[in-house]
Design a protein around this motif. Structure first.
Motif, PDB file in Angstrom:
ATOM      1  N   GLY A   1       0.827  -1.217   0.000  1.00 39.24           N
ATOM      2  CA  GLY A   1       0.000   0.000   0.000  1.00 39.24           C
ATOM      3  C   GLY A   1       0.851   1.253   0.000  1.00 39.24           C
ATOM      4  O   GLY A   1       0.421   2.306   0.474  1.00 39.24           O
ATOM      5  N   THR A  17       1.617   3.266  -2.311  1.00 39.72           N
ATOM      6  CA  THR A  17       1.107   4.394  -3.104  1.00 39.72           C
ATOM      7  C   THR A  17      -0.033   5.133  -2.402  1.00 39.72           C
ATOM      8  O   THR A  17      -0.478   6.178  -2.871  1.00 39.72           O
ATOM      9  N   GLY A  18      -0.519   4.575  -1.296  1.00 40.80           N
ATOM     10  CA  GLY A  18      -1.659   5.171  -0.596  1.00 40.80           C
ATOM     11  C   GLY A  18      -1.240   6.205   0.443  1.00 40.80           C
ATOM     12  O   GLY A  18      -0.050   6.492   0.631  1.00 40.80           O
ATOM     13  N   GLN A  19      -2.249   6.756   1.119  1.00 48.14           N
ATOM     14  CA  GLN A  19      -2.004   7.797   2.132  1.00 48.14           C
ATOM     15  C   GLN A  19      -1.038   7.309   3.217  1.00 48.14           C
ATOM     16  O   GLN A  19       0.035   7.898   3.446  1.00 48.14           O
ATOM     17  N   ASP A  20      -1.407   6.229   3.907  1.00 47.35           N
ATOM     18  CA  ASP A  20      -0.604   5.783   5.054  1.00 47.35           C
ATOM     19  C   ASP A  20       0.762   5.276   4.630  1.00 47.35           C
ATOM     20  O   ASP A  20       1.764   5.492   5.317  1.00 47.35           O
ATOM     21  N   ARG A  46       1.224  -2.477  -7.239  1.00 43.24           N
ATOM     22  CA  ARG A  46       0.706  -3.308  -8.323  1.00 43.24           C
ATOM     23  C   ARG A  46       0.873  -2.576  -9.646  1.00 43.24           C
ATOM     24  O   ARG A  46       0.929  -1.349  -9.688  1.00 43.24           O
ATOM     25  N   ASP A  89       0.895  -8.224  -6.047  1.00 40.06           N
ATOM     26  CA  ASP A  89      -0.527  -7.939  -5.815  1.00 40.06           C
ATOM     27  C   ASP A  89      -1.003  -8.830  -4.671  1.00 40.06           C
ATOM     28  O   ASP A  89      -0.609  -9.998  -4.583  1.00 40.06           O
ATOM     29  N   MET A  90      -1.835  -8.267  -3.810  1.00 42.72           N
ATOM     30  CA  MET A  90      -2.302  -9.012  -2.643  1.00 42.72           C
ATOM     31  C   MET A  90      -3.100 -10.259  -3.018  1.00 42.72           C
ATOM     32  O   MET A  90      -3.281 -11.155  -2.203  1.00 42.72           O
ATOM     33  N   LEU A 150      -0.435  -2.581   4.547  1.00 44.75           N
ATOM     34  CA  LEU A 150      -1.384  -1.467   4.456  1.00 44.75           C
ATOM     35  C   LEU A 150      -2.243  -1.560   3.191  1.00 44.75           C
ATOM     36  O   LEU A 150      -3.153  -0.748   3.006  1.00 44.75           O
ATOM     37  N   ALA A 168      -5.072  -2.340   0.675  1.00 44.01           N
ATOM     38  CA  ALA A 168      -6.484  -2.732   0.799  1.00 44.01           C
ATOM     39  C   ALA A 168      -7.323  -1.991  -0.225  1.00 44.01           C
ATOM     40  O   ALA A 168      -6.946  -0.923  -0.707  1.00 44.01           O
ATOM     41  N   SER A 200      -9.891   0.149   0.256  1.00 42.56           N
ATOM     42  CA  SER A 200     -10.139   0.784   1.559  1.00 42.56           C
ATOM     43  C   SER A 200     -11.386   1.655   1.602  1.00 42.56           C
ATOM     44  O   SER A 200     -11.692   2.229   2.644  1.00 42.56           O
ATOM     45  N   TYR A 219     -16.464  -4.449   3.603  1.00 44.79           N
ATOM     46  CA  TYR A 219     -15.107  -4.013   3.975  1.00 44.79           C
ATOM     47  C   TYR A 219     -14.809  -4.404   5.428  1.00 44.79           C
ATOM     48  O   TYR A 219     -13.780  -5.016   5.726  1.00 44.79           O
ATOM     49  N   LYS A 249     -12.014  -7.137   6.714  1.00 43.15           N
ATOM     50  CA  LYS A 249     -10.938  -6.692   7.625  1.00 43.15           C
ATOM     51  C   LYS A 249     -10.955  -7.499   8.920  1.00 43.15           C
ATOM     52  O   LYS A 249      -9.902  -7.762   9.516  1.00 43.15           O
ATOM     53  N   LEU A 307      -7.073   0.917  13.878  1.00 41.11           N
ATOM     54  CA  LEU A 307      -6.971   2.367  13.725  1.00 41.11           C
ATOM     55  C   LEU A 307      -8.322   2.986  13.384  1.00 41.11           C
ATOM     56  O   LEU A 307      -9.042   2.484  12.511  1.00 41.11           O
ATOM     57  N   HIS A 342      -8.255   8.191  10.009  1.00 39.92           N
ATOM     58  CA  HIS A 342      -7.176   9.176  10.030  1.00 39.92           C
ATOM     59  C   HIS A 342      -7.012   9.741   8.625  1.00 39.92           C
ATOM     60  O   HIS A 342      -7.087   9.037   7.632  1.00 39.92           O
ATOM     61  N   ARG A 385      -5.309  12.281   1.598  1.00 41.84           N
ATOM     62  CA  ARG A 385      -6.468  11.405   1.619  1.00 41.84           C
ATOM     63  C   ARG A 385      -7.100  11.356   0.231  1.00 41.84           C
ATOM     64  O   ARG A 385      -7.159  12.389  -0.475  1.00 41.84           O
TER      65      ARG A 385
HETATM   66  P1  NAP Z   1      -5.440   4.019   0.601  1.00 41.67           P
HETATM   67  O1  NAP Z   1      -4.910   5.416   0.498  1.00 41.67           O
HETATM   68  O2  NAP Z   1      -6.717   3.670  -0.084  1.00 41.67           O
HETATM   69  O3  NAP Z   1      -4.272   3.044   0.057  1.00 41.67           O
HETATM   70  C1  NAP Z   1      -4.531   1.701  -0.215  1.00 41.67           C
HETATM   71  C2  NAP Z   1      -3.295   1.089  -0.849  1.00 41.67           C
HETATM   72  O4  NAP Z   1      -3.556  -0.307  -1.107  1.00 41.67           O
HETATM   73  C3  NAP Z   1      -2.893   1.707  -2.194  1.00 41.67           C
HETATM   74  O5  NAP Z   1      -1.495   1.801  -2.235  1.00 41.67           O
HETATM   75  C4  NAP Z   1      -3.378   0.679  -3.206  1.00 41.67           C
HETATM   76  O6  NAP Z   1      -2.644   0.664  -4.402  1.00 41.67           O
HETATM   77  C5  NAP Z   1      -3.094  -0.606  -2.424  1.00 41.67           C
HETATM   78  N1  NAP Z   1      -3.813  -1.767  -2.977  1.00 41.67           N
HETATM   79  C6  NAP Z   1      -5.134  -1.894  -3.200  1.00 41.67           C
HETATM   80  N2  NAP Z   1      -5.411  -3.110  -3.714  1.00 41.67           N
HETATM   81  C7  NAP Z   1      -4.238  -3.774  -3.824  1.00 41.67           C
HETATM   82  C8  NAP Z   1      -3.859  -5.054  -4.287  1.00 41.67           C
HETATM   83  N3  NAP Z   1      -4.753  -5.921  -4.765  1.00 41.67           N
HETATM   84  N4  NAP Z   1      -2.535  -5.403  -4.227  1.00 41.67           N
HETATM   85  C9  NAP Z   1      -1.611  -4.526  -3.782  1.00 41.67           C
HETATM   86  N5  NAP Z   1      -1.906  -3.282  -3.341  1.00 41.67           N
HETATM   87  C10 NAP Z   1      -3.198  -2.914  -3.355  1.00 41.67           C
HETATM   88  O7  NAP Z   1      -5.609   3.590   2.139  1.00 41.67           O
HETATM   89  P2  NAP Z   1      -5.002   4.281   3.466  1.00 41.67           P
HETATM   90  O8  NAP Z   1      -5.971   5.292   3.946  1.00 41.67           O
HETATM   91  O9  NAP Z   1      -3.594   4.625   3.237  1.00 41.67           O
HETATM   92  O10 NAP Z   1      -5.118   3.055   4.491  1.00 41.67           O
HETATM   93  C11 NAP Z   1      -4.037   2.126   4.637  1.00 41.67           C
HETATM   94  C12 NAP Z   1      -4.584   0.841   5.254  1.00 41.67           C
HETATM   95  O11 NAP Z   1      -5.147   1.136   6.535  1.00 41.67           O
HETATM   96  C13 NAP Z   1      -5.682   0.158   4.467  1.00 41.67           C
HETATM   97  O12 NAP Z   1      -5.525  -1.222   4.650  1.00 41.67           O
HETATM   98  C14 NAP Z   1      -6.958   0.627   5.124  1.00 41.67           C
HETATM   99  O13 NAP Z   1      -7.977  -0.312   4.925  1.00 41.67           O
HETATM  100  C15 NAP Z   1      -6.503   0.696   6.570  1.00 41.67           C
HETATM  101  N6  NAP Z   1      -7.186   1.672   7.421  1.00 41.67           N
HETATM  102  C16 NAP Z   1      -7.284   2.962   7.031  1.00 41.67           C
HETATM  103  C17 NAP Z   1      -7.874   3.885   7.885  1.00 41.67           C
HETATM  104  C18 NAP Z   1      -7.964   5.332   7.511  1.00 41.67           C
HETATM  105  O14 NAP Z   1      -8.757   6.047   8.151  1.00 41.67           O
HETATM  106  N7  NAP Z   1      -7.192   5.809   6.566  1.00 41.67           N
HETATM  107  C19 NAP Z   1      -8.362   3.468   9.136  1.00 41.67           C
HETATM  108  C20 NAP Z   1      -8.206   2.132   9.503  1.00 41.67           C
HETATM  109  C21 NAP Z   1      -7.599   1.240   8.643  1.00 41.67           C
HETATM  110  P3  NAP Z   1      -3.129   1.452  -5.748  1.00 41.67           P
HETATM  111  O15 NAP Z   1      -2.531   2.838  -5.641  1.00 41.67           O
HETATM  112  O16 NAP Z   1      -2.544   0.629  -6.831  1.00 41.67           O
HETATM  113  O17 NAP Z   1      -4.626   1.486  -5.741  1.00 41.67           O
END
Ligand code: NAP
Ligand code: F7E
Length: 345
Positions: free
Chosen positions: A16, A18-21, A41, A64-65, A86, A88, A90, A155, A159, A182, A185, A190
């Protein structure tokens, strides 16, 4: 800065990335002197997402997951001391539209990853990104590590499976696996579809007269919103303890979506009531009405606490979106020879 080499440096693998966290965690670990590998991915466009600015500091690995072979190879290549899962699907709303895919990534994907770790590098420490969405229709308030779960979306259910698998692996094998529960956040990184960013980005677009309304669903839902930059520090701390455990990470304050909207509009001197339109498309089939976390355990055992409060978070996000939208508008209007003066809010 280039990807760091060095025998004594700790190695981390982040999914994850490329995502926020993923981006905030990578920054934090690089600051601490880690070598960071990021799993991403393949997509049709070269995509570093939120970690674009770190692309020379991180070693990216394609996987890929949903593809266990790729996870095995990624672990073998990264040889990590610590693994942060990380990745998902999400976005809760999308989990009703793509429940199977969400289960495969957020649920079974965790099983595949844990199995891959057990086969290739069982001594790596593992962090699983669990969520307050597992509490769903809350059975008590505030929610702690002991609160019974009642997920309300595909979702949350996927989880919860990943959460229990993480616990089961440390109870079944000599593996160091932790689950961080968590609460929401947020940050300027975001995704635009999440309510906080949707609000702050639209407020900025209204301010610069690009749109004249903000369409939202349930304004009464309550969330415990913190800053992502604070929360990734808790992930790291969990993996530095003597024994693996699970922790709630939250601010201990809850606010309605309406509070967030009101605060964001107020920041730019506008009244939200003049712009917000109720739209059924953004109502959920089953809503999580209130989330409020009690992170006493993390505060005591990890020495963690959030630094940014609700008002600071809203302000940070609105300010950044004002900059983003201003740049977009200025770039567009430059062609039309219109000139914008100082930001005045
Ligand atoms: P996010 O910005 O949506 O980032 C999700 C990441 O997962 C992206 O890098 C995405 O890649 C990657 N991903 C999705 N499907 C995938 C796959 N099949 N194989 C490999 N990578 C894949 O989420 P976030 O807010 O950073 O959250 C990080 C984690 O914490 C997530 O698991 C989320 O469910 C969990 N979480 C978040 C929060 C919150 O409030 N932010 C709270 C509790 C838990 P692409 O760029 O390719 O799409
Ligand atoms: O919704 C309400 C919506 O999509 C928050 C994810 O990071 O946090 C996040 O999940 C609330 C809900 O986040 C709109 O009904 C009203 O009550 O920003 P959200 P979320 O569903 O809480 C948890 C902890 C995660 O783990 C997830 O990965 O806002 N709401 N109107 C709206 N929500 C959206 N998205 N859009 C609206 O127009």
């Amino acid at each position: 800065m280039k990807f760091r080499e060095g025998k004594d440096m700790k190695r981390a693998l982040i999914t994850g990335i490329t995502g926020q966290d993923g981006s905030y965690l990578a920054e934090h670990l690089l600051d601490l002197g880690y070598q960071v590998c990021g799993l991403r991915r393949r997509s049709s466009q070269l995509n570093y997402g939120c970690s674009e600015h770190l692309k020379d500091d991180i070693e990216f690995i394609y996987a890929d997951m949903t593809d266990m072979g790729s996870l095995i190879r990624a672990i073998d290549k990264a040889k990590p001391d610590e693994i942060y899962n990380l990745a998902a699907q999400s976005f809760v709303q999308t989990s009703w539209e793509q429940p199977i895919l969400t289960s495969q990534i957020d649920g079974i994907g965790v099983s595949k990853f844990l199995e891959a770790i057990r086969m290739v590098k069982p001594r790596s420490r593992f962090y699983q990104a669990s969520t307050s969405e597992m509490f769903g229709k809350v059975q008590e308030t505030p929610q702690t590590e002991k609160t019974p779960f009642y997920p309300r979306s595909p979702y949350g259910i996927a989880k919860l499976y990943g959460h229990w698998m993480t616990i089961n692996y440390r109870e079944s094998y000599p593996m160091f696996t932790c689950s961080g529960i968590l609460f929401n956040h947020e940050s300027p990184r975001r995704g635009l579809e999440f309510v906080t960013r949707k609000i702050t980005h639209t407020v900025a677009r209204i301010k610069y007269q690009q749109v004249n309304e903000l369409r939202l669903g349930n304004l009464d839902a309550k969330r415990d919103w913190g800053f992502a930059g604070d929360y990734v520090k808790a992930m790291h701390l969990m993996l530095q303890q003597e024994t693996p455990d699970d922790y709630v990470i939250a601010t201990g304050e809850t606010h309605t979506v309406r509070d967030f909207v009101e605060q964001a509009f107020k920041y730019v001197g506008l009244n939200y009531k003049d712009y917000v339109v109720s739209d059924q498309r953004f109502m959920r089939p089953a809503e999580v009405e209130i989330l409020l976390g009690d992170s006493s355990k993390a505060r005591k055992k990890l020495g963690w606490k959030p630094e940014i409060n609700f008002e600071q978070l809203v302000c940070m996000m609105v300010e950044e979106d004002l900059r983003v939208v201003y740049d977009e508008v200025a770039r567009f209007d430059h062609g039309n020879k219109r000139v914008y003066g100082q930001l005045s809010i």
